[in-house]
Design an enzyme around this catalytic site. Structure first.
Site, mmCIF file in Angstrom:
data_model
loop_
_atom_site.group_PDB
_atom_site.id
_atom_site.type_symbol
_atom_site.label_atom_id
_atom_site.label_comp_id
_atom_site.label_asym_id
_atom_site.label_seq_id
_atom_site.Cartn_x
_atom_site.Cartn_y
_atom_site.Cartn_z
ATOM 1 C CD1 TRP A 12 46.281 -32.750 -7.263
ATOM 2 C CD2 TRP A 12 45.488 -32.114 -9.066
ATOM 3 N NE1 TRP A 12 44.611 -32.578 -6.749
ATOM 4 C CE2 TRP A 12 44.625 -31.646 -8.177
ATOM 5 C CE3 TRP A 12 44.763 -31.711 -10.186
ATOM 6 C CZ2 TRP A 12 43.501 -30.717 -7.834
ATOM 7 C CZ3 TRP A 12 43.478 -31.131 -10.695
ATOM 8 C CH2 TRP A 12 43.126 -30.447 -9.842
ATOM 9 C CG ASP A 63 50.702 -29.469 -10.512
ATOM 10 O OD1 ASP A 63 51.203 -28.409 -10.427
ATOM 11 O OD2 ASP A 63 49.791 -30.111 -10.911
ATOM 12 C CE LYS A 94 46.160 -25.545 -5.439
ATOM 13 N NZ LYS A 94 45.498 -26.103 -4.391
#
Lengths: 360, 360
Positions: free
Chosen positions: A102, A172, A196
């Site tokens: 990511w 993030d 999530k």
């Protein structure tokens, strides 16, 4: 089947009570004769839902009035462009820390808009550890310093907040948001895809220090301009109203669980149990530096990859779902977000124990 | 209250059977032990949901394989930038037709990326009519020709598809999509925010002729690059899965109603009834050129604006909701999308009749 234990990395399992409430309110929200998803986003009813969600999030995460809270669309991937478009400004360059897949995606997208300095990377280690901050090569004139506190795919999580006294820190937090207490005041910007720990996909929460607003580049699409979104209370256009409502229900649930401090204790216990089992059983392994193991995403391998299919099949049969690792890395991964009850981790360990005994 | 008649312009009423199915499947989608919103977007189950929705949409709207169908995020407002970023290309200019507030928003955003030629405007008439195409000043070398087939706020709707043999025709169909048969082959690109005739907000459907892919400007955010989204089946990142699922349920419902031809007949009947009533009752008025009155959004005024509050209060008491006009224009507006049953229009007319008798 009744409710399974769903270990998916995202979209992920949600609290059952949240789903029950959403179900019960589906056709008629509190006597209005409408579903929340049928309400005008400018109606008194929805504005109250939206404002309550923001208030609860501020309370849960400890977000002061120095920050704007935005409910945007497009997921974290859209933020990968939105951030440089809004924050690079005159500086033209930003520091990024590379700790996995990511991070790399964020770096690739930012590189399209300016100079990216990779201040630190753990790629040499196969992304199994976090480089000590003393070794980072940061620039004092960077527009911001970006990192990924939890790598969802690698299962690598920072156990510290980087020091960045003069350059805004950008994080993030998609897969770690609200999983434990975090000092928001250390950050310039926090963003998190909802799917999530917050709610359904299609919503991304942005927490931005107000002095960072109003710096968007000329070519920034209006819908990506933080100032515009903040000025309009995230209703410059029609927001993802139903996702926002579900996020609000999740925040309420989390408050009922005792907030992020209590949740952090449960999450630590769940993670310790699972890693502890993996470490003491010869059949399973996790490659991550123990100090930086993710509380949320636990990748593991079997002693024999040829047994992966059988392992997954047996797990599915017991209602232990979505344990396959990310297609880019293989193996297994158990995502154990806030909404995964401790009993789910116990059931997983029980199955892993039996499987190792029979097939190990 | 049980279910009300909700005349909101968007987010708008959804078919009750769709909401019932969503409710019943909320905690456990077909024995999987998961809600759809908890499913991995790459799971077999969700991919089937997604592909079925696309297939049904193609069938309903008559979309050939020459077109890609994209399920994106950010609403039509994000498309206002996405379109010029992807389609302006070397041409640098595009033609826009200005027929109201949404046209103007599209024009304002496109002007930030290139030269916009306003080929025609009905602003002089207060946006009550559509200029005859013979009078349009289009450019043969425009990158595309953009128009808004239905102005949601003004209640103004094209009853023809503009001829554009050499320049791709681009249409914001947010509030008219699937409300009647349309020849998709005449268009280069069609886009529609979902929250009127398709599903919940947070989803925007784009139908793009494949030869228009791959032309995005260098600075286009990856999440706005049509080619990238098409190449990844709208799963470059996690899409708005639950909204996609709900859109699919709505498509199924629409097929069950006989598709867009049958729906168009119902919609025409609903619109004729309501306009017919307004025209024959001295107390109410609609300012739009009868030829271009929207089938979906019916604005109307009372003979005395001072009665607006009372009118709305009485309507609410009868479960006739969200009849206030857009905050920018005032008056009343009844949005009567696909999911508004004819009985809802009948109930509205009955109330309007009584109100005019008592207060007119």
């Amino acid at each position: 089947m009744t409710r399974a234990y769903n270990f998916c990395a995202g979209p992920a399992t949600l609290p059952e009570s949240v789903l029950r409430q959403a179900r019960d309110e589906m056709l008629d929200w509190r006597g209005t004769g409408m579903s929340v998803m049928e309400m005008s986003h400018r109606s008194d009813e929805f504005v109250e839902i939206a404002e309550t969600a923001e208030k609860d999030l501020r309370e849960l995460a400890g977000v002061s009035d120095d920050y704007a809270v935005l409910f945007m669309q497009g997921g974290a991937s859209s933020q990968f462009s939105t951030i440089p478009l809004n924050l690079l400004g005159d500086k033209g360059s930003a520091d990024y820390v590379n700790t996995g897949i990511w991070s790399k995606k964020a770096i690739a997208e930012a590189s399209r808009y300016g100079k990216v300095n990779v201040a630190a990377s753990s790629e040499d280690s196969g992304f199994t550890t976090i480089p000590d901050q003393a070794s980072w090569q940061t620039n004092a004139d960077a527009a911001y310093l970006h990192y990924t506190p939890n790598e969802t795919i690698g299962g690598l999580e920072f156990d510290f907040i980087p020091e960045s006294p003069s350059v805004p820190l950008v994080a993030d937090m998609s897969s770690t948001m609200l999983s434990r207490p975090v000092d928001v005041s250390k950050f310039g910007l926090i963003y998190a895809g909802a799917q999530k720990n917050i709610g359904p996909s299609g919503l991304v929460v942005v927490i931005i220090r107000k002095d960072l607003l109003g710096k968007a580049r000329k070519e920034t699409p209006t819908m990506m301009n933080y100032q515009v979104i903040a000025d309009n209370g995230s209703m410059y256009n029609t927001p993802a109203t139903y996702s926002w409502y579900l996020a609000g229900l999740t925040f309420q649930w989390l408050k009922g669980q005792g907030g992020v401090t209590a949740m952090g204790e449960v999450n630590l216990r769940k993670a310790r149990k699972l890693y502890g089992f993996i470490d003491t059983n010869d059949f399973y392994a996790n490659p991550i530096d123990p100090r930086f193991r993710s509380w949320m995403n636990v990748p593991f391998t079997l002693a024999d990859d040829a047994l992966n299919g059988e392992f997954l099949k047996g797990a599915n049969a017991r209602g232990l779902l979505n344990l396959a690792g990310h297609r880019s890395v293989g193996g297994m991964r158990a995502s154990i977000y806030n909404a995964m009850p401790e009993a789910g981790v116990d059931a997983l360990i029980e199955y892993m124990t039996e499987f190792a005994k029979e097939r190990g």
